[in-house]
Design an enzyme around this catalytic site. Structure first.
Site, PDB file in Angstrom:
ATOM      1  N   GLY A   1       0.825  -1.209   0.000  1.00  0.00           N
ATOM      2  CA  GLY A   1       0.000   0.000   0.000  1.00  0.00           C
ATOM      3  C   GLY A   1       0.851   1.248   0.000  1.00  0.00           C
ATOM      4  O   GLY A   1       1.734   1.430  -0.839  1.00  0.00           O
ATOM      5  N   GLY A   2       0.565   2.123   0.969  1.00  0.00           N
ATOM      6  CA  GLY A   2       1.306   3.379   1.059  1.00  0.00           C
ATOM      7  C   GLY A   2       2.793   3.170   1.248  1.00  0.00           C
ATOM      8  O   GLY A   2       3.599   4.031   0.905  1.00  0.00           O
TER       9      GLY A   2
ATOM     10  N   GLY B   1      18.979   8.862 -34.498  1.00  0.00           N
ATOM     11  CA  GLY B   1      18.405   9.559 -33.342  1.00  0.00           C
ATOM     12  C   GLY B   1      19.129   9.206 -32.059  1.00  0.00           C
ATOM     13  O   GLY B   1      19.267  10.043 -31.150  1.00  0.00           O
TER      14      GLY B   1
HETATM   15  C1  HXC Z   1      -2.556  -2.929  11.264  1.00  0.00           C
HETATM   16  C2  HXC Z   1      -1.289  -4.736  10.694  1.00  0.00           C
HETATM   17  C3  HXC Z   1      -1.220  -4.265   9.361  1.00  0.00           C
HETATM   18  C4  HXC Z   1      -1.879  -3.048   9.047  1.00  0.00           C
HETATM   19  C5  HXC Z   1      -0.104  -6.100   9.507  1.00  0.00           C
HETATM   20  N1  HXC Z   1      -0.609  -5.872  10.720  1.00  0.00           N
HETATM   21  N2  HXC Z   1      -0.473  -5.138   8.650  1.00  0.00           N
HETATM   22  N3  HXC Z   1      -1.955  -4.062  11.614  1.00  0.00           N
HETATM   23  N4  HXC Z   1      -2.548  -2.421  10.026  1.00  0.00           N
HETATM   24  N5  HXC Z   1      -1.837  -2.531   7.825  1.00  0.00           N
HETATM   25  C6  HXC Z   1      -0.401  -6.670  11.916  1.00  0.00           C
HETATM   26  C7  HXC Z   1      -1.075  -8.029  11.838  1.00  0.00           C
HETATM   27  O1  HXC Z   1      -2.407  -7.936  12.211  1.00  0.00           O
HETATM   28  C8  HXC Z   1      -0.247  -8.813  12.821  1.00  0.00           C
HETATM   29  O2  HXC Z   1      -0.672  -8.487  14.122  1.00  0.00           O
HETATM   30  C9  HXC Z   1       1.134  -8.233  12.681  1.00  0.00           C
HETATM   31  O3  HXC Z   1       0.967  -6.963  12.059  1.00  0.00           O
HETATM   32  C10 HXC Z   1       2.040  -9.059  11.805  1.00  0.00           C
HETATM   33  O4  HXC Z   1       1.354  -9.341  10.598  1.00  0.00           O
HETATM   34  P1  HXC Z   1       1.247 -10.811   9.990  1.00  0.00           P
HETATM   35  O5  HXC Z   1       0.168 -10.781   8.981  1.00  0.00           O
HETATM   36  O6  HXC Z   1       1.177 -11.826  11.070  1.00  0.00           O
HETATM   37  O7  HXC Z   1       2.671 -10.957   9.316  1.00  0.00           O
HETATM   38  P2  HXC Z   1       3.051 -11.610   7.929  1.00  0.00           P
HETATM   39  O8  HXC Z   1       2.420 -12.949   7.791  1.00  0.00           O
HETATM   40  O9  HXC Z   1       4.528 -11.533   7.838  1.00  0.00           O
HETATM   41  O10 HXC Z   1       2.407 -10.661   6.830  1.00  0.00           O
HETATM   42  C11 HXC Z   1       2.789  -9.341   6.738  1.00  0.00           C
HETATM   43  C12 HXC Z   1       1.897  -8.590   5.717  1.00  0.00           C
HETATM   44  C13 HXC Z   1       0.408  -8.801   6.089  1.00  0.00           C
HETATM   45  C14 HXC Z   1       2.169  -9.145   4.306  1.00  0.00           C
HETATM   46  C15 HXC Z   1       2.305  -7.116   5.757  1.00  0.00           C
HETATM   47  O11 HXC Z   1       0.241  -8.501   7.474  1.00  0.00           O
HETATM   48  C16 HXC Z   1      -0.502  -7.949   5.297  1.00  0.00           C
HETATM   49  O12 HXC Z   1      -0.839  -8.285   4.164  1.00  0.00           O
HETATM   50  N6  HXC Z   1      -0.927  -6.828   5.903  1.00  0.00           N
HETATM   51  C17 HXC Z   1      -1.868  -5.924   5.228  1.00  0.00           C
HETATM   52  C18 HXC Z   1      -1.184  -5.220   4.099  1.00  0.00           C
HETATM   53  C19 HXC Z   1      -2.054  -4.222   3.413  1.00  0.00           C
HETATM   54  O13 HXC Z   1      -3.040  -4.569   2.722  1.00  0.00           O
HETATM   55  N7  HXC Z   1      -1.759  -2.965   3.596  1.00  0.00           N
HETATM   56  C20 HXC Z   1      -2.451  -1.914   2.920  1.00  0.00           C
HETATM   57  C21 HXC Z   1      -2.959  -0.963   3.938  1.00  0.00           C
HETATM   58  S1  HXC Z   1      -3.737   0.282   3.053  1.00  0.00           S
HETATM   59  P3  HXC Z   1      -0.658  -9.569  15.300  1.00  0.00           P
HETATM   60  O14 HXC Z   1      -1.287  -8.837  16.428  1.00  0.00           O
HETATM   61  O15 HXC Z   1      -1.455 -10.746  14.821  1.00  0.00           O
HETATM   62  O16 HXC Z   1       0.772  -9.918  15.522  1.00  0.00           O
HETATM   63  C22 HXC Z   1      -2.571   1.370   2.600  1.00  0.00           C
HETATM   64  C23 HXC Z   1      -3.158   2.456   1.773  1.00  0.00           C
HETATM   65  C24 HXC Z   1      -2.242   3.564   1.489  1.00  0.00           C
HETATM   66  O17 HXC Z   1      -1.420   1.316   2.912  1.00  0.00           O
HETATM   67  C25 HXC Z   1      -2.496   3.994   0.079  1.00  0.00           C
HETATM   68  C26 HXC Z   1      -1.522   4.960  -0.437  1.00  0.00           C
HETATM   69  C27 HXC Z   1      -1.519   5.054  -1.915  1.00  0.00           C
END
Ligand code: HXC
Length: 535
Positions: free
Chosen positions: A190-191, A425
């Site tokens: 994402g961001g 070119g």
């Molecule tokens: C809050 C988050 C989080 C998030 C991960 N966690 N991403 N908490 N907000 N965005 C937390 C999980 O709940 C977990 O908490 C801990 O971090 C570790 O994550 P895991 O999933 O257990 O780790 P892993 O298996 O290594 O996977 C990591 C990951 C996955 C690939 C990053 O967590 C994931 O896909 N996260 C979401 C990514 C995403 O879609 N982000 C986009 C956000 S929107 P616990 O408590 O269980 O340990 C965005 C928009 C901005 O960014 C746009 C700008 C253009």
């Protein structure tokens, strides 16, 4: 006691020290700092290590000169109470920010702490980053982002999105003012990918860094496509397929070491010249190897990186985008102690032709050098632009124009050396006199022409060849005539488009002399808000 929904832990002290005394207050300070430094706690740190990753603090300690890192905002905590976050308390809130010295030079940095809520960016974590971004601009110093997190903190909703917006705005305003470097040291989604994308250089740790806009699960849900995290956004994917990563290196320590090396070539701001570093290499050093390294036959391949290493101080060349668009090589070196940006067509990949990727790669590099007062040294050996529907449909017109634009717009000293062919070119694009290059040299093996002899003869003598009794010998004779006329540097030299034809062995000396002559070059563009580069 609860404030703003956050459960603040009482300041407990088992030591028996009276909390009202200075000893008690120091003990509390120490406890709070230790709590911040502990990040997500022992279990989360252990999981971080199982993934082969260092912690945010460990990374910063490697990045900065020993003992120089000063942390800012270690005690900041999140404001949200939704989704159970009110019961949690994470001083530092998944982000470590501060400043220190790299080779004695002030540098700012921020590192996401994956052990706290997956390094996700909260509203306050973004405020911490904004603080160091603003400081880096105010005082004029580079900024490094060590990225290891899951993007915007989902529990905070739009507040965390706004945080990313604040970062993007500052990344953009800082672009061309202070060097900005992003390092992917874990998942970045994402961001977490767009902030580095606006920066100058992206490093990825091989096998650990991952960057994508949407992960495999979302892709599966939307299109049914199956892809692994690594294939989608791993370091090798971005090094060789997308070109998103400028540097891919095995191991976190080696990656951080290369960040330090890159910074050694760069000024702290666009208002300074890059640092001078005398490596003790004789500026007059001749390169006898060059007589054999580059075959006279312009159809034969060689590695232009050997020529680059031959002319720069001590052969030290930090190649950028080493695995992407290998038909052009770009990177940093020093000549006579001064940083130069080197661009060279690479005949050992796709015959050194300019295609979409090569044009984009070189254009971005040229513009970076121009932003930061880094003279450009271009080694030319290029047959032209790559023909074909794939390139035309992909927009080679627009992308090739980027490189033209970048060279034409650059006001830093521009020096070119045409080693062999420079046709059509592509000859104009590659730092030609017509685009404002300051010194244009050529080797005696250079062929500066509209096109190669064979292609040219097939066009201008098509009828004569078709009507000839002996087609082959007629074509061979006409090719030989054309080569004698145009397959050399002398027409260009006669017209002053090439300033001098030089002995290849003297290339290093001649380029350093030109750089010295141009050291005080001052040139400005017509006043405008900004140009409109064909993006
Ligand atoms: C809050 C988050 C989080 C998030 C991960 N966690 N991403 N908490 N907000 N965005 C937390 C999980 O709940 C977990 O908490 C801990 O971090 C570790 O994550 P895991 O999933 O257990 O780790 P892993 O298996 O290594 O996977 C990591 C990951 C996955 C690939 C990053 O967590 C994931 O896909 N996260 C979401 C990514 C995403 O879609 N982000 C986009 C956000 S929107 P616990 O408590 O269980 O340990 C965005 C928009 C901005 O960014 C746009 C700008 C253009």
């Amino acid at each position: 006691m609860a404030t703003s929904g956050i459960e603040i832990q009482p300041s407990t002290d088992d030591s028996g020290v009276d909390p009202r005394t200075i000893e008690g207050k120091l003990a509390e300070l120490e406890r709070r700092k230790a709590e911040s430094r502990a990040g997500g706690g022992e279990k989360a740190v252990a999981r971080q290590r199982e993934r082969g990753k260092l912690t945010a603090h460990e990374r910063l300690e490697i990045l900065f000169d020993d003992g120089t890192f000063e942390e800012i905002d270690a005690l900041v905590t999140h404001r949200t109470s939704r989704f159970g976050l009110g019961k949690q308390r994470h001083p530092g809130d998944a982000m470590v920010t501060g400043h220190g010295e790299i080779d004695g030079r002030l540098t700012f940095a921020y590192a996401q702490d994956f052990t706290v809520l997956g390094g996700s960016l909260s509203e306050v974590a973004a405020e911490k980053v904004v603080k160091v971004q603003d400081l880096s601009m105010k005082v004029g110093a580079p900024i490094i982002a060590l990225n290891d997190g899951g993007g915007a903190r989902i529990q905070e909703g739009v507040a965390s999105l706004r945080g990313y917006g604040d970062l993007f705005l500052r990344n953009t305003l800082a672009s061309g003012v202070v060097p900005q470097i992003g390092v992917s040291m874990g998942p970045n989604a994402g961001g977490g990918v767009y902030s580095p994308a606006i920066m100058d250089f992206i490093f990825m740790v091989d096998g650990i860094g991952q960057m994508y806009i949407t992960g495999p699960d979302v892709i599966r849900a939307v299109s049914g496509e199956e892809v692994t995290h690594e294939d989608l956004g791993g370091a090798r994917t971005h090094a060789s397929k997308s070109g998103v990563a400028h540097f891919v290196i095995g191991g976190e320590e080696a990656t951080i070491e290369t960040v330090r090396t890159l910074l050694s070539y760069l000024p702290a701001t666009n208002m300074e010249d890059p640092p001078y570093l005398d490596l003790g290499d004789d500026p007059e050093r001749r390169n006898d190897d060059f007589l054999n390294l580059v075959p006279v036959d312009s159809m034969q391949a060689y590695d232009v990186r050997d020529v680059i290493r031959g002319i720069v101080d001590n052969g030290e060349f930090l190649e950028v985008h080493a695995q992407w668009a290998r038909n052009i090589s770009v990177g940093f070196g020093r000549m006579g102690g001064h940083t130069v940006g080197l661009v060279g067509n690479a005949p050992d990949a796709l015959a050194g032709v300019l295609d979409i990727d090569a044009s984009r790669k070189a254009a971005r590099f040229v513009r970076f050098c121009d932003c930061f007062n880094i003279p450009l040294v271009t080694l030319v050996d290029v047959p032209g632009f790559l023909p074909g529907t794939q390139q035309e449909y992909g927009g080679i017109i627009t992308h090739g124009a980027k490189l033209l634009y970048a060279y034409a717009e650059a006001t830093v000293p521009k020096i070119s050396v045409t080693l062999r062919k420079a046709y059509g070119g592509a000859h104009i694009v590659m730092s030609s006199k017509y685009l404002g290059s300051d010194v244009n040299l050529a080797w005696p093996t250079a062929e500066i022409a509209v096109m190669g002899a064979e292609g040219a003869v097939n066009v201008i003598h098509r009828r004569a060849i078709a009507e000839a009794d002996d087609v082959d010998s007629t074509r061979a004779r006409l090719i030989a005539e054309f080569e004698a006329e145009f397959s050399n540097p002398y027409q260009a030299a006669q017209l002053g488009y090439v300033d001098d034809v030089v002995d290849p062995r003297d290339t290093r000396r001649r380029v350093i002399t030109a750089l010295r002559m141009l050291a005080r070059k001052s040139e400005s563009l017509p006043p405008k808000k900004h140009g409109n580069i064909p993006l």
